[in-house]
Write a protein that holds these residues in place. Structure first.
Motif, PDB file in Angstrom:
ATOM      1  N   ILE A 126       0.840  -1.257   0.045  1.00 47.63           N
ATOM      2  CA  ILE A 126       0.011   0.002   0.008  1.00 47.63           C
ATOM      3  C   ILE A 126       0.846   1.267  -0.019  1.00 47.63           C
ATOM      4  O   ILE A 126       2.046   1.408   0.576  1.00 47.63           O
ATOM      5  CB  ILE A 126      -0.900   0.012   1.164  1.00 47.63           C
ATOM      6  CG1 ILE A 126      -1.711  -1.326   1.497  1.00 47.63           C
ATOM      7  CG2 ILE A 126      -1.838   1.234   1.045  1.00 47.63           C
ATOM      8  CD1 ILE A 126      -2.646  -1.504   0.239  1.00 47.63           C
ATOM      9  N   LEU A 127       0.428   2.145  -0.967  1.00 48.03           N
ATOM     10  CA  LEU A 127       1.125   3.696  -0.969  1.00 48.03           C
ATOM     11  C   LEU A 127      -0.010   4.648  -0.397  1.00 48.03           C
ATOM     12  O   LEU A 127      -0.728   4.674  -0.972  1.00 48.03           O
ATOM     13  CB  LEU A 127       1.697   3.994  -2.216  1.00 48.03           C
ATOM     14  CG  LEU A 127       2.226   5.482  -2.406  1.00 48.03           C
ATOM     15  CD1 LEU A 127       3.328   5.689  -1.485  1.00 48.03           C
ATOM     16  CD2 LEU A 127       2.331   5.737  -3.645  1.00 48.03           C
ATOM     17  N   ILE A 128       0.300   5.118   0.800  1.00 49.80           N
ATOM     18  CA  ILE A 128      -0.322   6.155   1.267  1.00 49.80           C
ATOM     19  C   ILE A 128       0.016   7.571   0.712  1.00 49.80           C
ATOM     20  O   ILE A 128       1.305   7.780   1.090  1.00 49.80           O
ATOM     21  CB  ILE A 128      -0.554   6.190   2.775  1.00 49.80           C
ATOM     22  CG1 ILE A 128      -0.823   5.043   3.348  1.00 49.80           C
ATOM     23  CG2 ILE A 128      -1.384   7.491   3.349  1.00 49.80           C
ATOM     24  CD1 ILE A 128      -2.083   4.357   3.091  1.00 49.80           C
ATOM     25  N   VAL A 129      -0.716   8.600   0.304  1.00 43.86           N
ATOM     26  CA  VAL A 129      -0.403   9.737  -0.252  1.00 43.86           C
ATOM     27  C   VAL A 129      -1.357  10.524   0.338  1.00 43.86           C
ATOM     28  O   VAL A 129      -2.453  10.638   0.420  1.00 43.86           O
ATOM     29  CB  VAL A 129      -0.739   9.919  -1.811  1.00 43.86           C
ATOM     30  CG1 VAL A 129      -0.171  11.200  -2.279  1.00 43.86           C
ATOM     31  CG2 VAL A 129       0.080   8.632  -2.623  1.00 43.86           C
ATOM     32  N   GLY A 130      -0.536  11.829   1.151  1.00 47.66           N
ATOM     33  CA  GLY A 130      -0.985  12.671   1.938  1.00 47.66           C
ATOM     34  C   GLY A 130      -1.083  14.147   1.124  1.00 47.66           C
ATOM     35  O   GLY A 130      -0.020  14.553   1.035  1.00 47.66           O
ATOM     36  N   LEU A 131      -2.308  14.331   0.519  1.00 46.46           N
ATOM     37  CA  LEU A 131      -2.466  15.540  -0.448  1.00 46.46           C
ATOM     38  C   LEU A 131      -2.496  16.995   0.378  1.00 46.46           C
ATOM     39  O   LEU A 131      -2.985  16.397   1.561  1.00 46.46           O
ATOM     40  CB  LEU A 131      -3.356  15.236  -1.461  1.00 46.46           C
ATOM     41  CG  LEU A 131      -3.480  13.930  -2.290  1.00 46.46           C
ATOM     42  CD1 LEU A 131      -4.582  13.893  -2.976  1.00 46.46           C
ATOM     43  CD2 LEU A 131      -2.431  14.287  -3.076  1.00 46.46           C
ATOM     44  N   GLY A 132      -2.023  17.987  -0.204  1.00 48.78           N
ATOM     45  CA  GLY A 132      -2.590  19.248   0.563  1.00 48.78           C
ATOM     46  C   GLY A 132      -1.167  19.885   1.066  1.00 48.78           C
ATOM     47  O   GLY A 132      -0.061  19.325   0.685  1.00 48.78           O
ATOM     48  N   ASN A 133      -1.244  21.106   1.586  1.00 53.77           N
ATOM     49  CA  ASN A 133      -0.335  21.950   1.997  1.00 53.77           C
ATOM     50  C   ASN A 133      -0.058  21.973   3.513  1.00 53.77           C
ATOM     51  O   ASN A 133      -0.969  22.418   4.099  1.00 53.77           O
ATOM     52  CB  ASN A 133      -0.676  23.410   1.569  1.00 53.77           C
ATOM     53  CG  ASN A 133       0.630  24.545   1.583  1.00 53.77           C
ATOM     54  OD1 ASN A 133       1.519  24.094   2.548  1.00 53.77           O
ATOM     55  ND2 ASN A 133       0.463  25.432   1.016  1.00 53.77           N
TER      56      ASN A 133
END
Length: 270
Positions: A126-133
């Motif tokens: 699994i690859l968790i991607v945390g989007l945002g600033n």
């Protein structure tokens, strides 16, 4: 001050009060990241909607409502303004409260619904991607989630503590930042990493925009249709979904921002 300014502008030659037809057309352009709110808006307008199935589960004891919105064809997708796919919304005021037991129940529901969106096989990466600033509080959810993730891909099963062996997956976490800081489309960064890591699934976490203030920090939406970062604010970036990434993408988000809908027209009608 703002209301007084808007009122004065309606009495100048440059601005004129909106007609009823103009108001209806403007209110049809509702900005929200929640499929549930798009569905509610269409229902409130009295229009028929095909290609969209909705089921709702309510637990009165726990105060948790789960709504499953399935967009089944392009007709439904066009009406909803969202891609074909499943959108699961979990709502509970307990998310805002320091209620450990309620939080545990919400986590269990979240896990069950996530399993229904995509059935992962044992050993899946699994690859968790945390989007945002991370520098903007309402947009920092994704990067902050990444900081809490137990990443295990670099450890390997043989080096895992004995009490965790067979209980955790190989997990990586990535907080790619935003294009205004990196100068690179977020989808390009995620695709580059995914090509190297070769995950079986990507989970993209992002802050969402909601139409109703009651849903701020009290709602979780999951979708197997991926995500278009910034879509709720009208700043749609390149999509992160199965078609662009080459693997299934589950989008998980929490509304942290409220979009005021057509403020000038609402003030005039009031």
């Amino acid at each position: 001050m703002l209301c007084g300014y808007l009122r004065s502008r309606f009495h100048t030659n440059r601005f004129s009060p909106p007609t009823k037809e103009t108001y209806i057309n403007m209110t049809s352009n509702i900005r929200t990241d929640l499929a549930l709110e798009n569905r509610e808006h269409i229902s409130e307008s009295g229009h028929d909607l095909t290609g969209v199935d909705v089921t709702t589960e309510i637990d009165d004891d726990l105060g948790i409502t789960v709504t499953w919105v399935s967009i089944t064809d392009e007709t439904g997708a066009s009406a909803m303004g969202k891609p074909v796919g499943n959108y699961v919304t979990i709502e509970s005021i307990a998310m805002k409260e320091n209620d450990t037991e309620a939080h545990e129940e919400i986590i269990k529901i979240l896990a069950r619904k996530l399993g229904k969106l995509h059935n992962l096989q044992p050993g899946a990466v699994i690859l968790i991607v945390g989007l945002g600033n991370r520098h903007v509080t309402p947009d920092a959810l994704g990067p902050q989630v990444c900081e809490k993730i137990l990443v295990t891909r670099h450890i390997g099963e043989e080096n895992m503590p004995q009490d965790l062996q067979g209980r955790v997956r190989a997990v990586s976490a990535l907080a790619p930042g935003v294009m205004g800081i990196t100068g690179i489309e977020t989808a390009e960064i995620v695709k580059g990493v995914a090509d190297k890591v070769k995950p079986d699934m990507i989970i993209a976490v992002d802050a969402l925009a909601a139409r109703r203030t009651s849903r701020i920090n009290a709602t979780i939406q999951m979708s197997d249709a991926g995500i278009n970062p910034g879509a709720g604010l009208g700043n749609k970036r390149a999509a992160i979904n199965k078609a662009t990434m080459g693997v299934p993408v589950i989008a998980v988000g929490v509304p942290t921002a409220y979009i005021m809908q057509n403020a000038i027209y609402m003030h005039f009608l009031l």
